[in-house]
Enzyme design. Structure first.
Site, PDB file in Angstrom:
ATOM      1  N   LYS A  49       0.842  -1.195   0.000  1.00  0.00           N
ATOM      2  CA  LYS A  49       0.000   0.000   0.000  1.00  0.00           C
ATOM      3  C   LYS A  49       0.880   1.248   0.000  1.00  0.00           C
ATOM      4  O   LYS A  49       1.884   1.306   0.713  1.00  0.00           O
ATOM      5  CB  LYS A  49      -0.910  -0.030   1.229  1.00  0.00           C
ATOM      6  CG  LYS A  49      -1.927   1.090   1.330  1.00  0.00           C
ATOM      7  CD  LYS A  49      -2.781   0.875   2.572  1.00  0.00           C
ATOM      8  CE  LYS A  49      -3.841   1.937   2.742  1.00  0.00           C
ATOM      9  NZ  LYS A  49      -4.678   1.692   3.944  1.00  0.00           N
ATOM     10  N   SER A 123      -9.286   1.514   3.243  1.00  0.00           N
ATOM     11  CA  SER A 123      -8.537   2.331   2.308  1.00  0.00           C
ATOM     12  C   SER A 123      -7.524   1.515   1.502  1.00  0.00           C
ATOM     13  O   SER A 123      -6.964   1.986   0.509  1.00  0.00           O
ATOM     14  CB  SER A 123      -7.801   3.439   3.065  1.00  0.00           C
ATOM     15  OG  SER A 123      -6.899   2.880   4.025  1.00  0.00           O
ATOM     16  N   SER A 147      -9.609  -0.894   7.368  1.00  0.00           N
ATOM     17  CA  SER A 147      -9.050  -0.879   6.011  1.00  0.00           C
ATOM     18  C   SER A 147      -8.359  -2.172   5.622  1.00  0.00           C
ATOM     19  O   SER A 147      -8.105  -2.397   4.434  1.00  0.00           O
ATOM     20  CB  SER A 147      -8.068   0.288   5.873  1.00  0.00           C
ATOM     21  OG  SER A 147      -8.725   1.510   6.117  1.00  0.00           O
TER      22      SER A 147
END
Length: 573
Positions: A49, A123, A147
């Protein structure tokens, strides 16, 4: 275990498949951070990420004007590479890891791996979809409000949210740094745990890292699981999600689980506080300088959420900490009556259009079952449950106390195995179950041959100590076996002999070392624990008896085991 293909072969295939993948998964995949030639994760391809530093890749946090070039990778990336995995790209996310939807990025929304008109969840959107599509084996996300779980549930993969402080957050652009966790996405539970075991551990360079031993105890075969009270379950009108959760509960009961209801109100209070109380000030503090000087370069929804943190003062923080401490006390009390809390990973699934039309409300709905977990210092693992009639995945999340990752993984794998689902969106079959690894030295193997066998009267002494059955075996042919006189419940005794021995059926159980002392202390003489030789030549701890116990005992060696003897005795009666 090393992947059968070479890294070069895998990268060539990866580059072809990545070109065909839906847009907006990747922020950067031009470089490769190669892992070590050997190690527990050798040959695995990983994505990271883009709020986690990887040397050689820019870190943008989905905000181009915030981007910087790290000279050093985050601790969790350093450990991933040292274990043999290779990082092949940085993935898209909700900007500054603020959102559960995967739509708040200047690089575009990340589409659901199954139905592109739906959100992928955030996210950690790109990280989850890259795993779901089979582009990489594993990926890193982060998890503050869910997330690392919501994207797993919406894309038919596993999302492991470790306990706070178990994995270092040094080198991570924080969302809410006091409660952030780096999360792990994989297509199977054992793969996620293998990554955890390779990278977890204290980091003196991380202010939020802690020495946190993993509980080695296994999830009991017969377990107790908590559910929110019926009136507290919420699906926002999504009947398919509700039906999928009801079916998951039935499946858990079919795995020897017993359901009980808990008051979910304290969890809801904590969940609300994460975005609507002083805790949002932690998000503001994380990017304060950038926020104050360049607010117009931040996504409008993200700016609204983080900007709410400006109004709080220090006294508000201490008041909120006290209230959260009381809520945490409630959460801690649950584990006296249940082994695991079970909730839907997401109560519904929204289209990208619906989220864009009302981004804050739709986001809040997706966090109904996730927002409280980090604030209450819990661990969680999201696992696939089913594919709904409309073709969208549905998943459940197993929640336990801090440090319970391995116990949760035991049950998560058992549940995943009985779903009949394929891996992510790949169509590949779910592989056979694998043992969930334990921390070396944290457990001891114990061979039992009599009343402690599974289903027999003293087996509860193993189960209540978190032991798990590993295998049914035979001893080496060096023992004589006796039905002891006057024991309640009836017990056998096993004695090693120099000649004329027999092989005796045994079960090998694995028990936490912390529980082993009390188990041994409760064994009455003339029985005791010694070293037992098994038919393969290995040795484990196991039950033996003193020679003096054989007075009045019946030699039952010919039966080859206690169950066979009991069967004969029952038939004779």
């Amino acid at each position: 275990m090393p992947h059968p293909e070479s890294i070069a072969q895998r990268l060539a295939r990866f580059n072809t498949e990545a070109e065909l993948a839906p847009a907006n998964i990747w922020i950067d995949r031009k470089a490769v951070a190669a892992g070590a030639d050997s190690g527990p994760l050798a040959g695995l391809l990983a994505a990271v990420k883009d709020n986690i530093d990887v040397a050689g890749f820019p870190t943008t946090a989905a905000c181009p004007s915030f981007a910087y070039e790290p000279t050093r990778s985050a601790t969790v990336v350093e450990r991933l590479l040292a274990a043999g995995a290779s990082v092949v790209g940085k993935t898209n996310l909700d900007q500054f890891a603020c959102g559960l939807v995967g739509t708040r990025s200047p690089y575009g929304p990340v589409q659901n791996a199954f139905k592109p008109e739906y959100v992928s969840g955030g996210s950690s959107s790109g990280s989850a979809v890259a795993v779901a599509l089979g582009l990489v084996d594993v990926s890193y996300g982060t998890d503050t409000a869910g997330s690392g779980r919501v994207p797993a549930g919406l894309n038919n993969i596993v999302g492991l949210k470790p306990s706070r402080g178990l994995m270092s957050t040094r080198g991570v652009v924080p969302a809410s740094q006091h409660i952030d966790c780096v999360s792990i996405f994989a297509r199977t539970v054992p793969q996620a745990i293998e990554v955890l075991m390779a990278v977890a551990g204290h980091d003196p360079e991380c202010p939020y890292s802690r020495h946190l031993p993993l509980d080695p105890a296994a999830m009991p075969e017969q377990f107790r699981f908590g559910l929110p009270n019926a009136e507290q379950l919420e699906f926002f009108g999504d009947k398919q999600a509700q039906a999928a959760f009801d079916a998951a509960v039935v499946a858990l009961e079919g795995l020897s689980g017993t359901a009980s209801r808990i008051d979910y109100a304290p969890m809801l209070e904590a969940a609300t506080a994460l975005y609507e109380d002083v805790w949002v000030a932690d998000r503001y503090a994380a990017i304060r300088e950038f926020f104050d000087t360049r607010p117009d370069e931040i996504d409008p929804t993200v700016r609204t959420i983080i900007g709410a943190g400006q109004k709080y003062v220090a006294a508000d923080v201490f008041t909120a900490m006290g209230r959260m401490g009381l809520l945490r006390q409630y959460a801690d009390s649950l584990w006296k009556d249940i082994d695991v809390l079970v909730v839907p990973t997401a109560p519904t699934a929204h289209t990208i259009a619906a989220v864009q039309a009302d981004p804050i409300v739709r986001n809040r709905e997706l966090g109904y079952y996730t927002n409280f977990v980090n604030l209450l210092d819990l661990s969680a693992i999201a696992v696939p449950a089913s594919i709904r009639p409309d073709g969208l995945p549905f998943g459940i999340t197993l929640i336990g106390p801090s440090g319970s990752e391995l116990r949760l993984a035991d049950l998560a794998q058992r549940f995943h195995q009985q779903t009949g689902l394929t891996l992510g969106a790949t169509g590949e079959p779910l592989p056979a179950a694998k043992p969930i690894p334990r921390v070396p030295g944290s457990t001891v193997k114990v061979a039992v041959v009599g009343a402690h066998l599974a289903g027999l009267p003293l087996n509860s002494q193993l189960l209540e100590r978190g032991a798990r059955l590993l295998s049914t075996v035979k001893t080496a042919p060096h023992y004589r076996f006796y039905a002891l006189a006057g024991t309640v419940p009836p017990k056998p005794g096993m004695l090693r002999v120099a000649k004329d021995g027999a092989a005796i059926e045994a079960e090998v159980w694995e028990m936490p070392m912390t529980a082993y002392g009390s188990f041994v202390a409760g064994i009455p003489g003339p029985l005791g624990i010694g070293s037992i030789e098994l038919e393969d030549g290995s040795r484990v701890q196991g039950f033996l008896c003193e020679a003096s116990a054989l007075e009045g005992a019946e030699d039952i060696s010919e039966f080859g085991g206690w169950r066979a003897y009991l069967g004969r005795a029952k038939a004779a009666a």
